[in-house]
Design an enzyme around this catalytic site. Structure first.
Site, short mmCIF file in Angstrom:
data_model
loop_
_atom_site.label_atom_id
_atom_site.label_comp_id
_atom_site.label_asym_id
_atom_site.label_seq_id
_atom_site.Cartn_x
_atom_site.Cartn_y
_atom_site.Cartn_z
N ASP A 170 1.36 -0.17 -14.48
CA ASP A 170 1.55 0.17 -15.88
C ASP A 170 0.35 -0.21 -16.75
O ASP A 170 0.48 -0.43 -17.95
CB ASP A 170 2.82 -0.50 -16.44
CG ASP A 170 3.32 0.21 -17.70
OD1 ASP A 170 3.13 1.43 -17.80
OD2 ASP A 170 3.88 -0.47 -18.58
N ASP A 171 -0.84 -0.27 -16.13
CA ASP A 171 -2.05 -0.49 -16.93
C ASP A 171 -2.57 0.80 -17.53
O ASP A 171 -3.52 0.77 -18.32
CB ASP A 171 -3.15 -1.13 -16.06
CG ASP A 171 -3.00 -2.64 -15.95
OD1 ASP A 171 -2.22 -3.21 -16.74
OD2 ASP A 171 -3.64 -3.23 -15.07
N LYS A 225 -3.37 3.86 -15.62
CA LYS A 225 -4.34 4.59 -14.79
C LYS A 225 -4.11 6.09 -14.85
O LYS A 225 -5.03 6.88 -15.07
CB LYS A 225 -4.26 4.09 -13.35
CG LYS A 225 -4.59 2.61 -13.19
CD LYS A 225 -4.45 2.15 -11.76
CE LYS A 225 -3.03 2.24 -11.24
NZ LYS A 225 -2.10 1.35 -11.97
N SER A 250 13.77 -6.32 38.80
CA SER A 250 13.92 -4.91 39.19
C SER A 250 13.60 -4.69 40.67
O SER A 250 14.02 -3.69 41.26
CB SER A 250 13.02 -4.03 38.33
OG SER A 250 11.65 -4.36 38.53
N SER A 296 4.42 -5.91 32.81
CA SER A 296 3.53 -5.11 31.94
C SER A 296 4.35 -4.25 30.97
O SER A 296 4.42 -3.04 31.12
CB SER A 296 2.58 -4.26 32.77
OG SER A 296 3.24 -3.50 33.75
#
Length: 644
Positions: A43-44, A46, A481, A551
């Site tokens: 809200d400056d 820009k 696994s 991995s």
């Protein structure tokens, strides 16, 4: 000048006669281009400022003006006032909230110059958008509200503007009408900003008191601020010296974007000249190879040139047939950039997912694209206090200092000297998201002292001696696994067939080579990187290497694949559902992970990214370990062996 232009000819002053119009338009094309951004806190003003610039420079079409007036009434602007911010706040969310979210680019021109302006967001969460807009800008307009003064985002955006190499800073103190055009208020803000600017290395800036809504000191000088004797914002933008001349004065650099080979009689190297100038007959050097030649022709669409300079797109032909390809840098022979593969760099992290130190990313710098790994950051920078803070990773909008290692040497220059050869982006290899913007500071000294030692016994010679094709059989899957069991059976069969092999098992490697690593994501990545490098050396020796590692990340498995010649990396997915793996939990690891005793356990508290297209897919629900081993051996070496 036409008030509501509808075509390029409407920019032509009415006083010009028809014969002069083409000449005027040609002169318009030759105008210099200034790229600038507006930034600051929320809200400056820009967006309002850019809208005012477009309006006062008569760059709004009739239909745009009508729509703007209608939209202004709908959102609550009454009377003669127009909400100029609506010209650039294009997203519905922006208009509803009255903020800028995305980067909005607008083009406009004055009799003196052409402009591309980027309206960047003020919220801290959109800092990455601001960096995007700033990366190509020559000038930054830092806005601050006269009522609020220098805020956190004012400092943050100023630091980022300085970090990305913007050399021209304008401090626009906006909304002066709301403080009664008070000079003392303006002076206090300028002094506050000057103290901060000196700390971050901004040596000079131009301060202008303005009112975006009222137009004070935007295009016309304000009668309400007769105490201000400096330029209006538009006059400053029209007259500020831009970097085009600076780039033209630097040594010649051109990245090769395309090798132009339309027939056997022509071979040219096309690209845009990043800096300096080049003439026919000039000596050049191609990097990173270091080969040299001279320029034979400078070819353009409009015909050959005797010379060309920064900003021009050309095709160069060389007097000698030397190796030069896309991504190489053609430079002045007597003033070439450095070549290195390890760097000190600053990173602005742009991704919602944090940096994983040790992970390989694509690094794109100019026309060069290489694989690069990022080390754990040395620190992050708190832009509010300018303190260096300890850090192990980088999160969204963090700014950090780190070391980067590329998989091969690249030509570069420090970012302070060259944006083209010093600025880069990092790209996630799996998702193709841009995750960071970076600035190279300098090459690490060890990168210049370490050279690859040539050996005379090649990997092909090693393979011929052993009578086999080197392979890396990469077994991946969840803990439990069956990776190690099946890999061990495969090696027994390979050994029985007279093959030269070696098995690298995850647990065994953790006892020696990788005993210093933990099980967090970063350590898992480093674990796989080291194993991949060792496995590569073993395949160079002609071996068939087997690895049994969880991995868990696809990116690291693909990195190892990229280390080897095509066809030598064989990804073997040992597919076992999580519930089945838990039932086989002979080491009790899943039970401990479920109770929280083991953090970062794959499948429980850390992700496992299953292969999408493995080279070999083993479903352990259908095959016994022995059957799986036979199937793998047959696929890998083309030989079926009976059960041993």
């Amino acid at each position: 000048m036409a008030t509501n232009p509808a075509s390029p000819r409407d920019y032509v002053p009415d006083t010009l006669i028809a014969d002069d119009i083409d000449a005027y338009l040609a002169a318009h094309q030759r105008k210099s281009m200034l790229r600038f951004i507006t930034c600051g806190s929320v809200d400056d003003g820009k967006s309002t400022l850019i809208g005012r610039l477009l309006y006062d420079s008569k760059q709004i079409f009739e239909d745009q003006l009508s729509a703007l007036e209608s939209d202004s009434k709908r959102v609550g602007t009454q009377g003669q006032n127009i909400d100029f911010a609506l010209l650039v706040d294009g997203l519905a969310a922006e208009r509803e909230q009255g903020i800028t979210i995305d980067v909005a680019y607008r083009f406009f021109a004055t009799p003196a110059r052409k402009f591309i302006v980027a309206d960047t967001p003020g919220h801290e969460q959109y800092t990455r958008n601001m960096v995007t807009g700033a990366s190509t800008a020559d000038l930054a307009v830092i806005l601050t509200d006269a009522r609020k003064g220098v805020l956190t985002q004012t400092r943050r955006h100023s630091y980022l503007a300085q970090l990305v190499g913007i050399r021209h800073i304008v401090l626009a103190v906006n909304k002066m009408d709301l403080v009664g055009y008070d000079q003392s208020r303006f002076d206090a803000i300028v002094e506050d900003y000057r103290a901060f600017a000196n700390e971050i290395g901004i040596d000079a800036f131009t301060a202008i008191p303005i009112s975006g809504l009222g137009g004070d000191n935007i295009v016309d000088r304000s009668t309400a601020m007769d105490w201000y004797a400096g330029p209006t914002l538009m006059h400053h933008l029209d007259t500020v010296e831009i970097d085009a001349d600076r780039e033209a004065a630097r040594p010649f650099r051109m990245g090769v974007q395309w090798v132009n080979r339309p027939n056997l009689d022509f071979r040219g190297f096309a690209g845009m000249i990043a800096s300096g100038s080049i003439s026919v007959g000039d000596p050049i050097r191609v990097l990173p190879s270091g080969r040299s030649s001279t320029v034979a022709r400078i070819v353009t669409f409009g015909g050959d040139l005797r010379s060309a300079r920064a900003g021009q797109s050309v095709t160069l032909t060389l007097a000698d047939e030397i190796d030069c390809s896309r991504g190489d840098i053609i430079a002045a022979a007597d003033d070439a950039p450095q070549v290195a593969d390890q760097f000190e760099a600053k990173l602005v992290w742009l991704d919602a997912e944090p940096l994983l130190p040790g992970r390989a990313y694509w690094l794109k710098i100019g026309t060069q694209t290489v694989s690069a790994t990022v080390q754990a950051p040395k620190c992050t920078i708190d832009v509010n206090t300018l303190q260096s803070l300890a850090a192990t990773t980088l999160h969204l909008n963090d700014i950090g200092e780190t070391e980067i290692i590329t998989d091969r040497p690249i030509a570069f220059e420090a970012y302070a000297d060259s944006r083209e050869l010093g600025g880069f982006i990092l790209i996630d290899r799996m998702t193709n998201r841009t995750v960071a913007a970076g600035m190279l500071s300098y090459a690490l000294r060890r990168a210049q002292n370490v050279h690859w030692q040539a050996v005379e016994v090649t990997r092909e010679a090693h393979a011929r001696q052993k009578g086999q094709t080197p392979k890396l059989l990469w077994f991946t899957g969840l803990s439990g696994s069956g990776k190690s069991t099946i890999a061990n059976l495969v090696e027994k069969r390979l050994h029985a067939l007279g093959k030269h092999s070696f098995l690298l098992d995850g647990d065994n490697v953790r006892h020696g080579l990788n005993r210093d690593l933990g099980f967090g994501d970063a350590d898992r990545i480093e674990n796989i990187r080291r194993v991949g490098e060792v496995a590569k050396l073993m395949t160079d020796a002609g071996l068939i290497v087997l690895t049994a590692f969880i991995s868990p990340f696809r990116a690291e498995r693909e990195l190892v694949r990229s280390l080897l010649p095509d066809g030598e990396f064989v990804e073997i997915f040992i597919d076992t559902p999580l519930d089945v793996a838990e039932q086989r939990d002979v080491k009790g690891l899943y039970k401990k992970a479920r109770s929280g005793e083991i953090p970062h356990f794959t499948g429980i508290s850390s992700p496992y990214e299953a292969p999408e297209t493995p080279d070999i897919h083993i479903d352990t629900r259908r095959l016994t370990p022995e059957e799986a081993a036979e199937a793998i051996v047959e696929r890998v070496v083309g030989v079926w062996s009976p059960m041993l």
